[in-house]
Motif scaffolding. Sequence first.
Motif, PDB file in Angstrom:
ATOM      1  N   ALA A   1       0.833  -1.200   0.000  1.00  0.00           N
ATOM      2  CA  ALA A   1       0.000   0.000   0.000  1.00  0.00           C
ATOM      3  C   ALA A   1       0.870   1.253   0.000  1.00  0.00           C
ATOM      4  O   ALA A   1       0.618   2.201  -0.751  1.00  0.00           O
ATOM      5  N   LEU A   2       1.910   1.247   0.821  1.00  0.00           N
ATOM      6  CA  LEU A   2       2.812   2.397   0.860  1.00  0.00           C
ATOM      7  C   LEU A   2       3.582   2.544  -0.451  1.00  0.00           C
ATOM      8  O   LEU A   2       3.785   3.660  -0.937  1.00  0.00           O
ATOM      9  N   ASP A   3       3.997   1.438  -1.033  1.00  0.00           N
ATOM     10  CA  ASP A   3       4.707   1.484  -2.315  1.00  0.00           C
ATOM     11  C   ASP A   3       3.824   2.075  -3.415  1.00  0.00           C
ATOM     12  O   ASP A   3       4.283   2.879  -4.220  1.00  0.00           O
ATOM     13  N   ILE A   4       2.563   1.684  -3.437  1.00  0.00           N
ATOM     14  CA  ILE A   4       1.624   2.230  -4.432  1.00  0.00           C
ATOM     15  C   ILE A   4       1.470   3.735  -4.229  1.00  0.00           C
ATOM     16  O   ILE A   4       1.489   4.513  -5.182  1.00  0.00           O
ATOM     17  N   ALA A   5       1.341   4.146  -2.980  1.00  0.00           N
ATOM     18  CA  ALA A   5       1.179   5.567  -2.685  1.00  0.00           C
ATOM     19  C   ALA A   5       2.412   6.364  -3.109  1.00  0.00           C
ATOM     20  O   ALA A   5       2.303   7.426  -3.731  1.00  0.00           O
ATOM     21  N   LEU A   6       3.591   5.853  -2.803  1.00  0.00           N
ATOM     22  CA  LEU A   6       4.820   6.560  -3.159  1.00  0.00           C
ATOM     23  C   LEU A   6       5.011   6.610  -4.665  1.00  0.00           C
ATOM     24  O   LEU A   6       5.408   7.640  -5.220  1.00  0.00           O
ATOM     25  N   ALA A   7       4.703   5.509  -5.342  1.00  0.00           N
ATOM     26  CA  ALA A   7       4.830   5.493  -6.806  1.00  0.00           C
ATOM     27  C   ALA A   7       3.833   6.448  -7.447  1.00  0.00           C
ATOM     28  O   ALA A   7       4.178   7.214  -8.352  1.00  0.00           O
ATOM     29  N   GLY A   8       2.599   6.427  -6.993  1.00  0.00           N
ATOM     30  CA  GLY A   8       1.586   7.324  -7.530  1.00  0.00           C
ATOM     31  C   GLY A   8       1.930   8.780  -7.281  1.00  0.00           C
ATOM     32  O   GLY A   8       1.764   9.638  -8.147  1.00  0.00           O
ATOM     33  N   GLY A   9       2.446   9.052  -6.093  1.00  0.00           N
ATOM     34  CA  GLY A   9       2.853  10.407  -5.763  1.00  0.00           C
ATOM     35  C   GLY A   9       4.005  10.887  -6.623  1.00  0.00           C
ATOM     36  O   GLY A   9       4.065  12.056  -7.011  1.00  0.00           O
ATOM     37  N   ALA A  10       4.915   9.974  -6.956  1.00  0.00           N
ATOM     38  CA  ALA A  10       6.046  10.338  -7.816  1.00  0.00           C
ATOM     39  C   ALA A  10       5.576  10.752  -9.207  1.00  0.00           C
ATOM     40  O   ALA A  10       6.241  11.522  -9.887  1.00  0.00           O
ATOM     41  N   TYR A  11       4.424  10.256  -9.631  1.00  0.00           N
ATOM     42  CA  TYR A  11       3.854  10.602 -10.938  1.00  0.00           C
ATOM     43  C   TYR A  11       2.767  11.671 -10.829  1.00  0.00           C
ATOM     44  O   TYR A  11       1.983  11.862 -11.745  1.00  0.00           O
ATOM     45  N   ASP A  12       2.736  12.342  -9.683  1.00  0.00           N
ATOM     46  CA  ASP A  12       1.795  13.438  -9.443  1.00  0.00           C
ATOM     47  C   ASP A  12       0.328  13.041  -9.577  1.00  0.00           C
ATOM     48  O   ASP A  12      -0.507  13.860  -9.967  1.00  0.00           O
ATOM     49  N   LEU A  13       0.006  11.798  -9.269  1.00  0.00           N
ATOM     50  CA  LEU A  13      -1.396  11.389  -9.249  1.00  0.00           C
ATOM     51  C   LEU A  13      -2.048  11.976  -7.999  1.00  0.00           C
ATOM     52  O   LEU A  13      -1.457  11.956  -6.917  1.00  0.00           O
ATOM     53  N   PRO A  14      -3.251  12.482  -8.111  1.00  0.00           N
ATOM     54  CA  PRO A  14      -3.946  12.969  -6.916  1.00  0.00           C
ATOM     55  C   PRO A  14      -4.404  11.772  -6.079  1.00  0.00           C
ATOM     56  O   PRO A  14      -5.266  11.011  -6.504  1.00  0.00           O
ATOM     57  N   LEU A  15      -3.750  11.574  -4.944  1.00  0.00           N
ATOM     58  CA  LEU A  15      -4.117  10.429  -4.120  1.00  0.00           C
ATOM     59  C   LEU A  15      -4.008  10.742  -2.649  1.00  0.00           C
ATOM     60  O   LEU A  15      -3.382  11.713  -2.238  1.00  0.00           O
ATOM     61  N   ALA A  16      -4.664   9.884  -1.863  1.00  0.00           N
ATOM     62  CA  ALA A  16      -4.663   9.984  -0.408  1.00  0.00           C
ATOM     63  C   ALA A  16      -4.612   8.580   0.163  1.00  0.00           C
ATOM     64  O   ALA A  16      -4.845   7.603  -0.557  1.00  0.00           O
ATOM     65  N   MET A  17      -4.299   8.487   1.441  1.00  0.00           N
ATOM     66  CA  MET A  17      -4.274   7.188   2.116  1.00  0.00           C
ATOM     67  C   MET A  17      -5.226   7.214   3.306  1.00  0.00           C
ATOM     68  O   MET A  17      -5.331   8.223   4.009  1.00  0.00           O
ATOM     69  N   LEU A  18      -5.880   6.082   3.512  1.00  0.00           N
ATOM     70  CA  LEU A  18      -6.752   5.878   4.660  1.00  0.00           C
ATOM     71  C   LEU A  18      -6.286   4.628   5.384  1.00  0.00           C
ATOM     72  O   LEU A  18      -6.137   3.567   4.772  1.00  0.00           O
ATOM     73  N   PHE A  19      -6.042   4.753   6.677  1.00  0.00           N
ATOM     74  CA  PHE A  19      -5.654   3.617   7.502  1.00  0.00           C
ATOM     75  C   PHE A  19      -6.883   3.190   8.291  1.00  0.00           C
ATOM     76  O   PHE A  19      -7.471   3.977   9.038  1.00  0.00           O
ATOM     77  N   LEU A  20      -7.255   1.934   8.114  1.00  0.00           N
ATOM     78  CA  LEU A  20      -8.516   1.405   8.618  1.00  0.00           C
ATOM     79  C   LEU A  20      -8.257   0.052   9.272  1.00  0.00           C
ATOM     80  O   LEU A  20      -7.310  -0.647   8.905  1.00  0.00           O
TER      81      LEU A  20
END
Length: 119
Positions: free
Chosen positions: A22-41
């Motif tokens: 999940a963290l890897d996806i977030a970091l990769a998406g962020g590196a490509y300037d995708l608008p994203l957020a994380m929710l811890f549940l």
Amino acid sequence: MAKSMLIISRQAPWAGPAAREALDIALAGGAYDLPLAMLFLDDGVYQLLDDQAPDAVQQKNLAANLQALPLFGVEEVFVCSASLAQRGLAQSGLALPAQALADAQLRELLARFDLVVTL
């Protein structure tokens, strides 16, 4: 226009590869300037605790990945307030600033994003 993505992390940090993925996806998406957020549940809230002991289970510490989220453009980090309460955790004890959301707010959050990825 890029689609927005919410990544929901539901697994404890050392319960398997899902937390790291999940963290890897977030970091990769962020590196490509995708608008994203994380929710811890659910047990995913344990990832946000400051006192992790990864050496005890022969794992790498996820703290560096968590701290890198804002550097990669992931500035919206959310945590489920009910998940914290059910586990006896306080928002003040989290290693990363996260906005606590009640159940009704979670539904609103999910509706805000084009894509939702749950790990």
